[in-house]
Design a protein around this motif. Sequence first.
Motif, short mmCIF file in Angstrom:
data_model
loop_
_atom_site.label_atom_id
_atom_site.label_comp_id
_atom_site.label_asym_id
_atom_site.label_seq_id
_atom_site.Cartn_x
_atom_site.Cartn_y
_atom_site.Cartn_z
N GLU A 18 13.71 38.44 -11.30
CA GLU A 18 12.94 38.87 -10.13
C GLU A 18 11.57 38.21 -10.06
O GLU A 18 10.96 38.16 -9.00
CB GLU A 18 12.77 40.39 -10.17
CG GLU A 18 14.09 41.13 -9.99
CD GLU A 18 14.00 42.61 -10.33
OE1 GLU A 18 12.92 43.06 -10.77
OE2 GLU A 18 15.02 43.29 -10.17
N ASN A 19 11.07 37.72 -11.18
CA ASN A 19 9.74 37.10 -11.24
C ASN A 19 9.84 35.75 -11.94
O ASN A 19 9.39 35.61 -13.08
CB ASN A 19 8.78 38.02 -12.00
CG ASN A 19 8.67 39.37 -11.36
OD1 ASN A 19 8.10 39.50 -10.30
ND2 ASN A 19 9.23 40.38 -12.00
N PRO A 20 10.41 34.75 -11.27
CA PRO A 20 10.55 33.44 -11.93
C PRO A 20 9.19 32.85 -12.23
O PRO A 20 8.19 33.16 -11.58
CB PRO A 20 11.30 32.61 -10.89
CG PRO A 20 11.03 33.26 -9.59
CD PRO A 20 10.84 34.73 -9.88
N PRO A 21 9.14 31.98 -13.24
CA PRO A 21 7.86 31.35 -13.57
C PRO A 21 7.42 30.42 -12.45
O PRO A 21 8.25 29.95 -11.66
CB PRO A 21 8.17 30.56 -14.84
CG PRO A 21 9.64 30.34 -14.81
CD PRO A 21 10.23 31.51 -14.08
N PRO A 22 6.13 30.15 -12.38
CA PRO A 22 5.66 29.21 -11.35
C PRO A 22 6.20 27.82 -11.63
O PRO A 22 6.59 27.51 -12.75
CB PRO A 22 4.14 29.26 -11.49
CG PRO A 22 3.91 29.73 -12.89
CD PRO A 22 5.07 30.62 -13.24
N PRO A 23 6.24 26.99 -10.59
CA PRO A 23 6.70 25.61 -10.82
C PRO A 23 5.75 24.88 -11.77
O PRO A 23 4.58 25.27 -11.91
CB PRO A 23 6.68 24.98 -9.42
CG PRO A 23 5.80 25.85 -8.61
CD PRO A 23 5.83 27.22 -9.22
N PRO A 24 6.24 23.83 -12.43
CA PRO A 24 5.36 23.08 -13.34
C PRO A 24 4.15 22.52 -12.59
O PRO A 24 4.23 22.20 -11.41
CB PRO A 24 6.25 21.94 -13.84
CG PRO A 24 7.64 22.32 -13.50
CD PRO A 24 7.57 23.27 -12.36
N SER A 25 3.05 22.40 -13.30
CA SER A 25 1.85 21.85 -12.67
C SER A 25 2.08 20.38 -12.31
O SER A 25 2.97 19.72 -12.86
CB SER A 25 0.64 21.97 -13.59
OG SER A 25 0.65 20.95 -14.55
N LYS A 26 1.27 19.87 -11.44
CA LYS A 26 1.42 18.48 -11.00
C LYS A 26 1.24 17.50 -12.16
O LYS A 26 1.72 16.39 -12.10
CB LYS A 26 0.44 18.16 -9.88
CG LYS A 26 -1.01 18.23 -10.30
CD LYS A 26 -1.94 17.93 -9.15
CE LYS A 26 -3.37 17.99 -9.61
NZ LYS A 26 -4.30 17.67 -8.54
N VAL A 28 2.51 17.72 -15.18
CA VAL A 28 3.73 17.57 -16.00
C VAL A 28 5.01 17.59 -15.17
O VAL A 28 6.10 17.53 -15.71
CB VAL A 28 3.81 18.64 -17.11
CG1 VAL A 28 2.69 18.48 -18.11
CG2 VAL A 28 3.85 20.03 -16.52
N ARG A 29 4.88 17.64 -13.87
CA ARG A 29 6.06 17.70 -12.99
C ARG A 29 6.98 16.51 -13.23
O ARG A 29 8.20 16.64 -13.22
CB ARG A 29 5.62 17.77 -11.54
CG ARG A 29 6.70 18.24 -10.60
CD ARG A 29 6.16 18.57 -9.22
NE ARG A 29 5.28 19.73 -9.32
CZ ARG A 29 4.16 19.87 -8.63
NH1 ARG A 29 3.77 18.93 -7.79
NH2 ARG A 29 3.41 20.94 -8.76
N HIS A 30 6.41 15.34 -13.48
CA HIS A 30 7.23 14.14 -13.70
C HIS A 30 8.06 14.28 -14.98
O HIS A 30 9.18 13.79 -15.05
CB HIS A 30 6.37 12.88 -13.74
CG HIS A 30 5.48 12.77 -14.94
ND1 HIS A 30 4.36 13.56 -15.13
CD2 HIS A 30 5.56 11.98 -16.02
CE1 HIS A 30 3.79 13.24 -16.27
NE2 HIS A 30 4.50 12.28 -16.84
N LEU A 31 7.53 14.98 -15.99
CA LEU A 31 8.29 15.19 -17.22
C LEU A 31 9.46 16.13 -16.98
O LEU A 31 10.55 15.93 -17.50
CB LEU A 31 7.39 15.75 -18.33
CG LEU A 31 6.32 14.81 -18.85
CD1 LEU A 31 5.46 15.52 -19.87
CD2 LEU A 31 6.96 13.58 -19.44
N TRP A 32 9.21 17.18 -16.20
CA TRP A 32 10.29 18.11 -15.89
C TRP A 32 11.39 17.40 -15.10
O TRP A 32 12.57 17.59 -15.36
CB TRP A 32 9.75 19.31 -15.11
CG TRP A 32 10.79 20.34 -14.88
CD1 TRP A 32 11.41 20.63 -13.70
CD2 TRP A 32 11.39 21.20 -15.85
NE1 TRP A 32 12.34 21.63 -13.88
CE2 TRP A 32 12.34 22.00 -15.19
CE3 TRP A 32 11.20 21.38 -17.22
CZ2 TRP A 32 13.10 22.94 -15.85
CZ3 TRP A 32 11.96 22.33 -17.87
CH2 TRP A 32 12.90 23.09 -17.19
N GLN A 33 11.00 16.55 -14.16
CA GLN A 33 11.99 15.80 -13.38
C GLN A 33 12.79 14.86 -14.27
O GLN A 33 14.00 14.75 -14.16
CB GLN A 33 11.31 15.02 -12.26
CG GLN A 33 12.28 14.30 -11.34
CD GLN A 33 13.22 15.26 -10.65
OE1 GLN A 33 12.81 16.24 -10.05
NE2 GLN A 33 14.52 15.01 -10.74
#
Length: 108
Positions: A18-26, A28-33
């Motif tokens: 019900e409370n997903p974590p926020p998206p990765p910050s800008k 580290v977003r490229h690392l998550w991708q």
Amino acid sequence: MLSRGYDDEARKARHRLENPPPPPSKHVRHLWQAFTDLCATRPVNGMALSPLSRLEIAQWERDEMIRLEPWERRAILRLDQEFIAANTGTGASKTGPDGKPATPVEES
């Protein structure tokens, strides 16, 4: 009947859904991708998740024409370790407070 600990786990799981974590910050977003791209091509051995290798990451870099920094490669490998632990029952959420595997307790 199962122990109260399993009720707590179910409550925590519902809360996470019900409370997903926020998206990765800008930052580290490229690392998550990169990690999600690599997971999509993860080799399957039929029994368990296979860890990503440095060779697979290097091949992905060549294919995508991207050059990762050494710390970025280490971060992806660490993400992979945590992903495997979370999906194979060896993570911290699968152990009791004493570090031993949590087991259901049946009440008489």
